[in-house]
Design an enzyme around this catalytic site. Structure first.
Site, short mmCIF file in Angstrom:
data_model
loop_
_atom_site.label_atom_id
_atom_site.label_comp_id
_atom_site.label_asym_id
_atom_site.label_seq_id
_atom_site.Cartn_x
_atom_site.Cartn_y
_atom_site.Cartn_z
N GLY A 290 0.61 -1.14 -0.60
CA GLY A 290 0.15 -0.29 0.04
C GLY A 290 0.91 1.16 -0.40
O GLY A 290 1.34 1.29 -0.53
N SER A 291 0.59 2.73 0.67
CA SER A 291 1.21 4.01 0.55
C SER A 291 2.44 3.76 1.31
O SER A 291 2.73 4.03 0.79
CB SER A 291 0.20 4.47 1.30
OG SER A 291 -1.18 4.88 0.78
N THR A 292 3.04 2.81 2.37
CA THR A 292 4.60 2.14 2.51
C THR A 292 5.36 2.13 1.18
O THR A 292 6.33 2.45 1.29
CB THR A 292 4.63 1.78 3.00
OG1 THR A 292 4.22 0.29 2.20
CG2 THR A 292 3.90 1.75 4.55
N LYS A 294 5.60 4.63 -1.11
CA LYS A 294 5.46 5.07 -2.14
C LYS A 294 6.37 5.94 -1.70
O LYS A 294 7.02 6.76 -2.46
CB LYS A 294 3.57 6.43 -1.49
CG LYS A 294 2.71 6.03 -2.22
CD LYS A 294 1.66 6.91 -1.94
CE LYS A 294 0.15 6.19 -2.49
NZ LYS A 294 -1.29 7.05 -1.18
#
Length: 692
Positions: A290-292, A294
C-alpha cells in the site's frame, strides 16, 4: 613286469605334491597378507567385535544477543541405555521402565530383547526420572550423558532462533542456518567385553573427546526484542487480526535489532504448537505494501528529476487511466497541492501522475534496484522473493497502481531493507542477524561485517525523501507516530484484500531524521472490524516501541538548528519553445528553476509548465525535445466547478493547462471531466455564472 604302472603312480604323487605345495604357497601368501600387510585392519575388526562403542554428543554452541546475554544454551541430560546381553529378566525390566518412563510396554520389551550391544530406551530424561530409574537397580540398564537444548527466555525471539531436534540437529531458524557452526563434532567411548558380553576389568577402554560447537553472537538486542514482543502481545488483544510482524533495523549496518511475529511458540515445547506458528512471516510471507511503497516511488521520482517538492498537482478525487477510475482515499480529493503535500496527504492520484512521469522502464528498474523481487540473503530458512509482475505484463493501469503500492507483493524484510537504504544515504545494505562466531573458549572464528549491496539513489535524493517523510509524521497521515522532541519520518499503508472487507495495515518509520539510527517496520495481517487503517493500528504501535527503544538506547532528542525563514520567490516561466535545449536549460537554471530534459533532440518542442505560468523558484520545468515524448506526463484535470475564473486560471497555470471561459462568476460546468489525463497545453473550456 612292466615299469609303466610304477611311473604312472610316481607322476600322480608328484602332481599331488605340486598341488599341495601350491596350496601351501597360497595359504602362506594369505597368512602374510593378514598377519603382515593388512594386520592393522584385521586387528581393528577384531577389536570392534569385542568392544561396545557409544557416541559422546558434543555440547551445541551457545547463541548470545549482541550484549552477550544467553538466548539458547545446551545443558547436560541423561539418556537411559540398555545392554540386552546383561538383562536378567526382560519382562520385569520392561514393566518397571515403561511405568517410570511413560512408554508402551511392547516398545520397551522389544528394545530390551534386541540383538545389539546397546540400545537407547529413552533419551534426554529429567534428573528426577533418571534418579527414579537408578533406584530400581536394574541389571543391564545404564546411562549416558547427552546435551539437551534449552531456551531460557521461552517464546522470546522464537522465529529468529528456531529450535534443535533430539539429535541436536538444527531444524528451524538460526539453529538450522548456522547448524554447521553450532553442532560440533561428536566423540566416542569404547569398552572391551568378552564373548559373553561381560566387562573385562583390564580390557581396552577408549575415549575420544567431543569438540563442542561454536558460539554465535547476534545483532539482536534482548531488551529491544522484549519491548517489541510486549507491544505486539498488547496489540493482538486489542485488534482483530490474524497476526503481525515487527522489524527493528540499524540502517547504517543492516543489523537486525529485533524481529518478531505473532502468533509465536515456546521454543522449549515447540511440538505442542501448530506448524503454522513456526512460520517466520517477516521473511516468508508477502503482503501488499500500500502507501508505504510510495516512499520508493518518491525516491525514484526525485532521483530521476521528473518531480520536485514544489511541483503542483491537481486531485479532483480520482484519476482515469486507460478508462479505469482510480480514487483518492479522501472523498472529493485534495484539490491543488504541491508534491510535498501529495506525499504528506498520501494522495493516490498524485502518485499515479508521478509514476507515469517515471515511466515503466525506469520505475521497474528502481523497484528491482531497491531489492524487490529477490531475496535479501538474510540467512534464515524459507525466505521468499515477493511477487512482481513480469515486465511485459505491466500496462498503464498496472504502472499506475504500482506507484501507490498495489499490484505488487513484498516481504516485511524487503520493505524494511529498502527504506533503510534511504535512511542510509541511498546505500542498500544486506540485512544480517549474526555479528561474530567464536569457539567455546572465546577465540574468534569469523566476524560478519556489514555488506553494502549498491547505491540505489544519491545522498541528496535520500535526504530530500527523508524531509518529505518527516512532514508525513509532523502534519500528515502518520501523525499518530509522532514523538515530542524527535524528528521522525515515516509512512502509513493500508491495503484491502480483493473482494472481502479484510485489510493489511502497516507503518514504517525512521528516526531521528537528522541522523537515522533506527528503522522500525510494523505490519498487521488480515485486519477486520472498525480499526484497520495504518494510522489507527500500526503507527501507534510504532510510537510505543520507539518511545522505549529511544530511552533504552539513550538517543538524544532532536534539536534542529534554527533555519532562516526563506520566502521563496514567485517566478514567471519564460517561453522556451523552439529554443536550443542547452540555451533553454542555462536560462532556467540562471533564473533558479530546476530542469528536466525529456528526449534526445536539440530543440524544445514542448514545456511544462507553459510560458507565463507563475511558480515558486526551484520548481522543475520539463523540456520535451521530441514529438509525443510527453505521453508519460499527462496531467489530471482538476475539478473546477465552484471556483472563480481567477482561481481556476491560476490553478491551471500551475499545472500546465489553459483556460477558456464563457460567462462570468463561478464555474458551473467544464468540458473535460475531472480526473481525465490530458497533455500539457490542453485548453479546458468552462462555463461560468454569477451566483446572484
Amino acid at each position: 613286469m612292466s615299469v609303466y604302472p610304477q611311473l604312472q603312480v610316481r607322476k600322480r604323487i608328484l602332481l599331488l605334491f605340486l598341488i599341495f605345495l601350491f596350496l601351501v604357497f597360497l595359504l602362506s601368501i594369505r597368512l602374510a597378507w593378514i598377519q603382515v600387510v593388512n594386520s592393522a585392519e584385521f586387528q581393528k575388526r577384531a577389536l570392534e567385535q569385542r568392544t561396545r562403542e557409544l557416541k559422546v554428543e558434543p555440547k551445541r554452541g551457545i547463541i548470545y544477543d549482541k550484549k552477550g546475554r544467553e538466548l539458547a544454551i545446551s545443558g547436560s541430560s541423561e539418556t537411559v541405555v540398555a545392554v540386552p546381553m546383561e538383562i536378567e529378566d526382560p519382562g520385569r525390566t520392561a514393566r518397571i521402565l515403561s511405568n517410570i518412563l511413560a512408554l508402551e510396554y511392547d516398545y520397551v520389551y522389544d528394545r530390551l530383547t534386541r540383538k545389539a550391544s546397546a540400545v537407547y530406551i529413552k533419551r534426554k530424561v529429567s534428573e528426577e526420572i533418571a534418579e527414579e530409574v537408578r533406584r530400581q537397580n536394574l541389571a543391564g540398564i545404564t546411562f549416558t550423558e547427552e546435551s539437551k537444548r534449552f531456551y531460557p527466555k521461552g517464546n522470546l525471539a522464537s522465529h529468529i532462533l528456531g529450535f534443535a531436534g533430539i539429535d541436536s540437529q538444527g531444524l528451524e531458524g538460526l539453529e538450522l542456518s548456522y547448524d554447521k557452526y553450532l553442532r560440533g563434532k561428536p566423540g566416542k567411548i569404547g569398552i572391551e567385553r568378552d564373548a559373553a558380553g561381560r566387562f573385562i576389568p583390564d580390557g581396552i577402554q577408549q575415549y575420544v573427546a567431543p569438540h563442542d560447537g561454536y558460539n554465535i553472537y547476534l545483532t539482536i538486542d534482548e531488551v529491544i526484542q522484549y519491548i517489541v514482543e510486549r507491544e505486539l502481545d498488547k496489540a493482538m488483544t486489542e485488534l482483530q487480526t490474524s497476526g503481525a510482524t515487527v522489524i527493528v533495523m540499524d540502517p547504517k549496518t543492516g543489523g537486525i535489532l529485533a524481529l518478531a511475529n505473532r502468533p509465536d511458540y515456546d521454543l522449549n515445547n515447540f511440538a505442542a504448537y501448530p506448524q503454522k506458528n513456526w512460520r517466520n512471516r517477516a521473511i516468508s510471507d508477502g503482503f501488499e505494501p500500500g502507501s508505504t511503497f510510495k516512499i520508493i516511488t518518491t525516491a525514484a521520482a526525485l532521483e530521476e528529476g521528473v518531480v520536485n517538492e514544489y511541483d503542483y498537482f491537481a486531485d479532483p478525487g480520482h484519476i482515469l487511466v486507460s478508462g479505469e477510475r482510480i480514487n483518492c482515499w479522501k472523498y472529493g480529493g485534495h484539490g491543488s497541492q504541491t508534491f510535498a503535500e501529495v506525499v504528506q496527504n498520501s494522495c493516490n492520484p498524485g502518485f499515479v501522475q508521478v509514476g507515469m512521469r517515471l515511466g515503466k522502464e525506469s520505475f521497474y528498474n528502481y523497484i528491482k534496484a531497491f531489492g524487490f523481487g529477490s531475496k535479501t540473503s538474510i540467512r534464515l530458512p524459507g525466505e521468499a522473493t515477493g511477487i512482481m509482475l513480469n515486465y511485459d505484463s505491466i500496462g498503464p493501469v498496472e504502472l499506475a497502481t504500482m506507484s501507490f503500492g498495489h499490484g505488487i507483493t513484498v516481504t516485511p524484510i524487503q520493505l524494511t531493507t529498502a527504506v533503510a537504504a534511504i535512511a542510509n544515504k541511498g546505500m542498500l545494505m544486506q540485512p544480517r542477524l549474526v555479528e561474530e562466531i567464536r569457539t567455546s573458549t572465546g577465540q574468534l572464528v569469523e566476524r560478519i561485517e556489514p555488506v553494502a549491496v549498491r547505491q540505489v539513489v544519491s545522498e541528496e535524493t535520500a535526504d530530500r525523501t527523508l524531509k518529505l517523510l518527516e512532514k508525513v509524521v509532523a502534519d500528515g497521515t502518520g501523525s499518530s507516530a509522532a514523538i515530542s522532541g524527535y524528528r521522525i519520518g515515516g509512512k502509513t499503508g493500508t491495503a484491502k484484500h480483493y473482494g472481502v472487507e479484510v485489510y493489511d495495515s502497516s507503518f514504517i518509520g525512521i528516526l531521528p531524521i537528522d541522523d537515522p539510527q533506527l528503522v522500525i517496520m510494523v505490519v498487521f495481517y488480515d485486519l477486520t472490524g472498525q480499526l484497520y487503517y495504518g494510522s489507527q493500528t500500526a503507527a501507534p504501535v510504532f510510537r510505543n516501541i520507539a518511545l522505549d527503544v529511544i530511552r533504552y538506547l539513550d538517543i538524544a532528542p532532536s534539536f534542529p538548528a534554527e533555519e532562516e525563514n526563506k520566502i521563496n520567490r514567485v517566478l514567471t516561466v519564460p517561453d522556451l519553445i523552439n529554443m536550443d535545449i542547452y540555451e533553454a536549460e542555462n536560462l532556467l537554471r540562471k533564473e533558479a528553476f530546476d530542469v528536466k530534459i525529456v528526449g534526445k533532440s536539440k530543440k524544445v518542442l514542448k514545456q511544462v509548465p507553459l510560458a507565463g505560468a507563475r511558480i515558486l523558484e526551484g520548481t522543475t520545468v520539463l523540456l520535451f525535445t521530441e514529438e509525443d515524448y510527453d505521453r508519460n506526463y499527462l496531467i489530471a484535470v482538476p475539478d473546477l466547478t465552484g471556483m472563480t475564473v481567477d482561481e481556476a486560471s491560476y490553478l491551471l497555470e500551475q499545472i500546465g493547462l489553459l483556460l477558456q471561459v464563457k460567462g462570468k462568476g463561478r464555474i458551473i460546468k467544464q468540458d473535460i471531466q475531472a480526473g481525465e489525463r490530458v497533455s500539457s497545453g490542453t485548453v479546458i473550456s468552462v462555463e461560468a455564472k454569477d451566483s446572484a
